[in-house]
Design a protein around this motif. Sequence first.
Motif, PDB file in Angstrom:
ATOM      1  N   LEU A 343       0.824  -1.205   0.000  1.00  0.00           N
ATOM      2  CA  LEU A 343       0.000   0.000   0.000  1.00  0.00           C
ATOM      3  C   LEU A 343       0.860   1.259   0.000  1.00  0.00           C
ATOM      4  CD1 LEU A 343      -2.998  -0.728   2.413  1.00  0.00           C
ATOM      5  CD2 LEU A 343      -3.146   0.120   0.065  1.00  0.00           C
ATOM      6  N   LEU A 344       2.031   1.156   0.593  1.00  0.00           N
ATOM      7  CA  LEU A 344       2.921   2.317   0.640  1.00  0.00           C
ATOM      8  C   LEU A 344       3.367   2.701  -0.768  1.00  0.00           C
ATOM      9  CD1 LEU A 344       3.906   3.988   3.045  1.00  0.00           C
ATOM     10  CD2 LEU A 344       6.055   2.720   2.951  1.00  0.00           C
ATOM     11  N   ALA A 345       3.642   1.680  -1.599  1.00  0.00           N
ATOM     12  CA  ALA A 345       4.023   1.953  -2.988  1.00  0.00           C
ATOM     13  C   ALA A 345       2.860   2.569  -3.749  1.00  0.00           C
ATOM     14  CB  ALA A 345       4.477   0.657  -3.661  1.00  0.00           C
ATOM     15  N   ALA A 346       1.656   2.074  -3.481  1.00  0.00           N
ATOM     16  CA  ALA A 346       0.476   2.641  -4.132  1.00  0.00           C
ATOM     17  C   ALA A 346       0.285   4.099  -3.725  1.00  0.00           C
ATOM     18  CB  ALA A 346      -0.761   1.818  -3.774  1.00  0.00           C
ATOM     19  N   TYR A 347       0.497   4.368  -2.458  1.00  0.00           N
ATOM     20  CA  TYR A 347       0.354   5.729  -1.937  1.00  0.00           C
ATOM     21  C   TYR A 347       1.362   6.661  -2.593  1.00  0.00           C
ATOM     22  CZ  TYR A 347      -0.198   9.381   1.662  1.00  0.00           C
ATOM     23  OH  TYR A 347      -0.444  10.552   2.343  1.00  0.00           O
ATOM     24  N   ARG A 348       2.611   6.215  -2.688  1.00  0.00           N
ATOM     25  CA  ARG A 348       3.644   7.047  -3.313  1.00  0.00           C
ATOM     26  C   ARG A 348       3.291   7.335  -4.772  1.00  0.00           C
ATOM     27  NH1 ARG A 348       9.037   8.221  -2.605  1.00  0.00           N
ATOM     28  NH2 ARG A 348       9.224   6.818  -0.809  1.00  0.00           N
ATOM     29  N   THR A 349       2.886   6.304  -5.494  1.00  0.00           N
ATOM     30  CA  THR A 349       2.547   6.486  -6.904  1.00  0.00           C
ATOM     31  C   THR A 349       1.401   7.475  -7.066  1.00  0.00           C
ATOM     32  OG1 THR A 349       3.281   4.254  -7.471  1.00  0.00           O
ATOM     33  CG2 THR A 349       1.747   5.308  -8.991  1.00  0.00           C
ATOM     34  N   PHE A 350       0.363   7.311  -6.230  1.00  0.00           N
ATOM     35  CA  PHE A 350      -0.779   8.210  -6.297  1.00  0.00           C
ATOM     36  C   PHE A 350      -0.369   9.654  -5.998  1.00  0.00           C
ATOM     37  CE2 PHE A 350      -4.048  10.365  -3.630  1.00  0.00           C
ATOM     38  CZ  PHE A 350      -4.936  10.683  -4.650  1.00  0.00           C
ATOM     39  N   LEU A 351       0.440   9.854  -4.956  1.00  0.00           N
ATOM     40  CA  LEU A 351       0.860  11.211  -4.609  1.00  0.00           C
ATOM     41  C   LEU A 351       1.711  11.830  -5.713  1.00  0.00           C
ATOM     42  CD1 LEU A 351       1.815  11.099  -0.810  1.00  0.00           C
ATOM     43  CD2 LEU A 351      -0.198  12.123  -1.886  1.00  0.00           C
TER      44      LEU A 351
END
Length: 376
Positions: A343-351
């Motif tokens: 989820l952290l990778a998803a969060y970074r990509t989204f941001l």
Amino acid sequence: MTSLAYRCWTPDAEDRRRVRERIVTHEGSKLTWHVEGDRVHLGLPWWQVEEDHLRESDLAREQPTYSRLPIPYTLIPFSVRTRLNRARIAGLRRAEAEGPDPFPADPVETRLDTFRREVWTEASRLAGVPVQGDTERTLVLTHDLDEEYGLAGVEMLRRVERELGVASAVGVLSRRYTVAGSVLEALLDEGCEVFSHGYLHDGLLPFLPPEQLRTRLAHFFEVYPSMAGRVRGFRAGQLVRSAGMFEVVAEFFEYDMTPPTVELGGPHGWRTGCGTTIPFIGPSGLTHLPLTLPQDYFLAFVDRLSADEVADAWTRAAEAVWAAGGVAVHLVHPDNVRRRPALLAAYRTFLERSLDSGATVRLPRDVVMTKRGVSR
């Protein structure tokens, strides 16, 4: 219930009155409008319909099953709860598949916001009142700390945010666990915001007598006395809500982030939500900042999407919110980041995508102050 869209588009109260006089409502249920002479005629009693949706007048009032168990639901392992929830939601989806177009639609409901803007723009033209546009792509980042286990997840999320130069708002409970005052102070020192996430996260807040609810809300400032005068926001655990709860919340907080634009399979039933992406004011004066983007829990654990798919879902939803003139309010749980680090990778990509597209990250309190601070 009043959408803050009108106040942002038309800051002057007298001008708003003139514009509203150009709008004629009729009995019916069609989300349509047309111009006759110098008036905009609507195919439904808009002001009542809008209020009913913002108030969620059809929200189920029954206490959620999990909050009536003989033991706290939190004693049931997370994996077991998720499997049960996944099966329940799958059944609800199948039952709805043959029905009419659902409302509020998922992943984001924007029909009411689009209709409101079209009608107000045309009525303003007829009244000779200019409309102030707001093209900012506002993004609000929030983290609900549901359990002490997730405290390390706050720092994991903050590392990503520091690298990208953005701040977030963290919601903490006061009874299920306590957070050291130094941790909260450090968040504030970094330019973040702290808000109350409630008491036990047991789903009982809307169903308590007012005095018991007041005791629970006041407990936050008893446990975290240094936050008095600095914590101004609230979001109920599990997004449980009721009109009565909001009346008491308004006694302690200036704004609330509980209502989702749309939620599927939450504590109040299959498909619920206020149907707007724009902040609004309740009868007690409490400003509501709706949760407009899909929650990490449903994407990652119920739908079991990959990190790339989660980031894509958030990006699509945010674009829809901004296109409707709304505020993209995002939620990722620190607890879930620890359970599923992807989820952290998803969060970074989204941001990164959001910032590259011109989004501006703002704290909840700043958004509320801006929306409410327009000249009345």
